[in-house]
Design a protein around this motif. Structure first.
Motif, PDB file in Angstrom:
ATOM      1  N   ARG A  69      -2.408  -0.248   0.380  1.00 44.65           N
ATOM      2  CA  ARG A  69      -2.159  -1.386   0.602  1.00 44.65           C
ATOM      3  C   ARG A  69      -2.919  -2.336  -0.479  1.00 44.65           C
ATOM      4  O   ARG A  69      -3.124  -3.250  -0.911  1.00 44.65           O
ATOM      5  N   ARG A  87       5.190   2.238  -1.433  1.00 48.69           N
ATOM      6  CA  ARG A  87       4.392   3.093  -1.286  1.00 48.69           C
ATOM      7  C   ARG A  87       3.524   3.316   0.590  1.00 48.69           C
ATOM      8  O   ARG A  87       3.428   4.098   1.153  1.00 48.69           O
ATOM      9  N   THR A 137       3.534  -1.664  -3.971  1.00 46.16           N
ATOM     10  CA  THR A 137       3.326  -1.090  -2.711  1.00 46.16           C
ATOM     11  C   THR A 137       4.179  -0.836  -1.667  1.00 46.16           C
ATOM     12  O   THR A 137       3.607  -0.318  -1.029  1.00 46.16           O
ATOM     13  N   THR A 192      -4.517  -3.706  -4.338  1.00 43.75           N
ATOM     14  CA  THR A 192      -3.775  -3.868  -5.699  1.00 43.75           C
ATOM     15  C   THR A 192      -3.717  -3.292  -6.437  1.00 43.75           C
ATOM     16  O   THR A 192      -4.104  -1.747  -6.725  1.00 43.75           O
ATOM     17  N   ARG A 249       4.691  -5.599  -8.703  1.00 46.52           N
ATOM     18  CA  ARG A 249       3.474  -4.947  -7.896  1.00 46.52           C
ATOM     19  C   ARG A 249       3.779  -4.915  -6.045  1.00 46.52           C
ATOM     20  O   ARG A 249       3.533  -4.189  -6.106  1.00 46.52           O
TER      21      ARG A 249
END
Length: 170
Positions: A125, A148, A145, A127, A141
């Motif tokens: 999580r 992921r 995330t 940045t 972005r």
């Protein structure tokens, strides 16, 4: 991850004896940010070679007791197989779990490298850097995330499925 009680956590372990479950030291459940957890993992402060992990598998919490080597000053750098974060400086170690059921009683185990302090949910999580995403676009972005997080859930769930796998009886 849905918030769990002490009893739910203890009943989730699939590769442990009643004695091991009773002796498990649980984390402070009230301090956890459950909505930011994809896998709940912690080390046993009383026994540094033991750790525990709880993952949602097929809609239910499933837990495993993990073992690692004694902490050593001469540790190799290792990539966590769950979060695969290359930016954070968190250490990863090899954790080994007995398989559930008869396979575990026969001594069969499965191992993987995981962040030593189970910081995977936080790592996925963070940045992302521009070079990781290839863009400064906030939408890119967020998508990076989200991928992921999904990958962490997939890898941790796969590990638990391997712990549960009874086909390794031979």
């Amino acid at each position: 991850m849905q918030p769990l009680t002490d009893a739910q956590i203890r009943s989730a372990f699939v590769n442990a004896s009643k004695r091991e479950i009773a002796q498990a030291t649980l984390p402070d459940l009230d301090s956890l940010k459950w909505d930011k957890l994809d896998a709940l993992g912690w080390r046993d402060p009383k026994r540094p070679v033991l750790a525990y992990v709880i993952v949602e598998h097929e809609g239910s919490p499933v837990g495993a007791i993990l073992r690692t080597a004694e902490p050593s000053k001469a540790r190799r750098r290792m990539l966590c197989s769950w979060c695969q974060d290359i930016v954070t400086s968190d250490d990863a170690v090899l954790y080994v779990a007995k398989r559930a059921g008869a396979a575990g009683r026969k001594g069969n185990t499965i191992g993987t490298s995981i962040c030593t302090e189970f910081s995977c949910s936080r790592n996925v999580r963070r940045t992302p850097t521009t070079s990781e995403v290839g863009s400064d676009d906030p939408t890119d972005r967020e998508a990076w995330t989200a991928r992921r997080i999904a990958t962490l859930r997939e890898r941790s769930t796969h590990f638990i499925a391997e712990v549960l796998d009874q086909s390794s009886l031979d």
